[in-house]
Scaffold this motif. Structure first.
Motif, short mmCIF file in Angstrom:
data_model
loop_
_atom_site.label_atom_id
_atom_site.label_comp_id
_atom_site.label_asym_id
_atom_site.label_seq_id
_atom_site.Cartn_x
_atom_site.Cartn_y
_atom_site.Cartn_z
N ARG A 29 -49.89 -98.78 -5.34
CA ARG A 29 -49.45 -98.01 -6.51
C ARG A 29 -48.15 -98.54 -7.10
O ARG A 29 -47.92 -98.41 -8.29
CB ARG A 29 -49.27 -96.52 -6.15
CG ARG A 29 -50.55 -95.77 -5.98
CD ARG A 29 -51.12 -95.45 -7.32
NE ARG A 29 -52.38 -94.75 -7.18
CZ ARG A 29 -53.00 -94.17 -8.18
NH1 ARG A 29 -52.49 -94.20 -9.39
NH2 ARG A 29 -54.14 -93.57 -7.99
N SER A 30 -47.32 -99.14 -6.26
CA SER A 30 -46.07 -99.71 -6.75
C SER A 30 -46.30 -101.01 -7.51
O SER A 30 -45.57 -101.33 -8.45
CB SER A 30 -45.11 -99.97 -5.59
OG SER A 30 -44.79 -98.77 -4.95
N MET A 39 -47.81 -91.16 -4.80
CA MET A 39 -46.92 -91.84 -3.86
C MET A 39 -46.11 -90.84 -3.04
O MET A 39 -45.88 -91.05 -1.84
CB MET A 39 -46.01 -92.82 -4.60
CG MET A 39 -46.76 -94.05 -5.08
SD MET A 39 -45.72 -95.39 -5.66
CE MET A 39 -44.95 -94.71 -7.09
N ASN A 94 -51.54 -94.92 4.16
CA ASN A 94 -50.58 -94.38 3.19
C ASN A 94 -49.58 -95.42 2.72
O ASN A 94 -49.25 -95.46 1.53
CB ASN A 94 -49.88 -93.15 3.78
CG ASN A 94 -50.79 -91.95 3.77
OD1 ASN A 94 -51.20 -91.49 2.72
ND2 ASN A 94 -51.12 -91.45 4.94
N CYS A 141 -48.42 -89.57 -0.43
CA CYS A 141 -48.58 -90.58 0.63
C CYS A 141 -47.39 -90.58 1.58
O CYS A 141 -47.56 -90.73 2.79
CB CYS A 141 -48.79 -91.96 0.02
SG CYS A 141 -50.41 -92.18 -0.72
N CYS A 142 -46.21 -90.42 1.03
CA CYS A 142 -45.00 -90.36 1.88
C CYS A 142 -45.07 -89.15 2.82
O CYS A 142 -44.77 -89.25 4.01
CB CYS A 142 -43.74 -90.28 1.03
SG CYS A 142 -43.34 -91.80 0.18
N ILE A 151 -49.11 -96.69 -1.14
CA ILE A 151 -47.79 -96.73 -1.77
C ILE A 151 -47.51 -98.12 -2.33
O ILE A 151 -47.06 -98.27 -3.47
CB ILE A 151 -46.69 -96.31 -0.77
CG1 ILE A 151 -46.80 -94.82 -0.45
CG2 ILE A 151 -45.30 -96.62 -1.31
CD1 ILE A 151 -45.95 -94.37 0.72
N CYS A 152 -47.78 -99.16 -1.53
CA CYS A 152 -47.56 -100.53 -1.99
C CYS A 152 -48.46 -100.87 -3.18
O CYS A 152 -48.01 -101.47 -4.15
CB CYS A 152 -47.80 -101.52 -0.86
SG CYS A 152 -46.58 -101.41 0.45
N CYS A 163 -47.67 -89.82 5.44
CA CYS A 163 -47.18 -90.84 6.37
C CYS A 163 -46.28 -90.20 7.43
O CYS A 163 -46.27 -90.63 8.58
CB CYS A 163 -46.45 -91.93 5.61
SG CYS A 163 -46.25 -93.45 6.56
N ALA A 181 -49.18 -91.17 -10.72
CA ALA A 181 -48.94 -92.17 -9.68
C ALA A 181 -47.73 -91.79 -8.84
O ALA A 181 -47.74 -91.98 -7.60
CB ALA A 181 -48.75 -93.54 -10.31
N MET A 182 -46.69 -91.26 -9.47
CA MET A 182 -45.51 -90.80 -8.72
C MET A 182 -45.89 -89.68 -7.76
O MET A 182 -45.44 -89.65 -6.60
CB MET A 182 -44.41 -90.31 -9.66
CG MET A 182 -43.66 -91.40 -10.34
SD MET A 182 -42.32 -90.92 -11.49
CE MET A 182 -42.13 -89.20 -11.40
#
Length: 187
Positions: free
Chosen positions: A24-25, A39, A17, A42-43, A21-22, A46, A35-36
């Motif tokens: 996608r950023s 992420m 995750n 994923c948070c 996140i990295c 995580c 994408a938001m």
């Protein structure tokens, strides 16, 4: 085997995750709103990895002596907090997946519709989902008379099912949450 796999799954969950996140950023996406949402998902996922790390840590702490400390563990504030962390992760994940599914469904069914969620609307929805998930996770802390030891019903500190010794308020809460997860439209 279970002791090892708790750590393996926790590591894979957190690493995977954080990697997404990295990625996608760093990578510019055509659909920033999607994408938001990914992420945010994923948070939330995580957090489940962090929950598993805590379960693994306390498993090592009580290794070979769990039965002697079981009641103390299930009534501890640590059990309550990591149980609420798992509930937050689960609820936010389900709500985000539901939102993303509805969003994609509307894009497919109405491809030429000018009504799409903008950045502010998407951000508002994501924040609302997180706040609602947080509220769902902490409600049992504020109504101890109705919920009792809500997160400490088992050794993994997660309200997996209701039993006959569970208080009525907690039983109704668990049932409504878990039925709401499987049938988000109420059908």
């Amino acid at each position: 085997i279970l002791r090892v796999f708790v750590w393996v799954v926790a590591c894979i969950t957190c690493f995977g995750n954080v990697f997404v996140i990295c990625l996608r950023s760093c990578v510019v996406s055509e659909n920033r709103h999607h994408a938001m949402s990914i992420m945010a998902l994923c948070c939330a996922d995580c957090l489940m990895g962090i929950y598993l790390f805590f379960i693994g840590t306390y498993d090592i702490r009580y290794c070979g002596e769990y039965n002697r400390h079981a009641q103390e563990w299930m009534e501890s504030i640590q059990c309550q907090l990591i149980g609420s962390l798992a509930m937050l992760s689960t609820e936010v994940s389900v709500m985000l997946l539901t939102y993303m599914t509805v969003e994609k469904y509307l894009c497919i069914v109405f491809p030429f519709s000018p009504h799409r969620a903008g950045k502010k609307q998407t951000l508002f929805i994501l924040i609302t989902i997180w706040v609602l998930g947080f509220i769902i996770a902490v409600v049992p802390f504020f109504y101890k008379d109705s919920f009792g030891n809500y997160y400490g019903r088992n050794g993994v500190c997660f309200p997996l099912n209701s039993d006959q010794t569970e208080k009525l308020g907690a039983s109704i809460y668990s049932t409504s949450i878990f039925l709401g997860e499987t049938e988000p439209c109420g059908t």
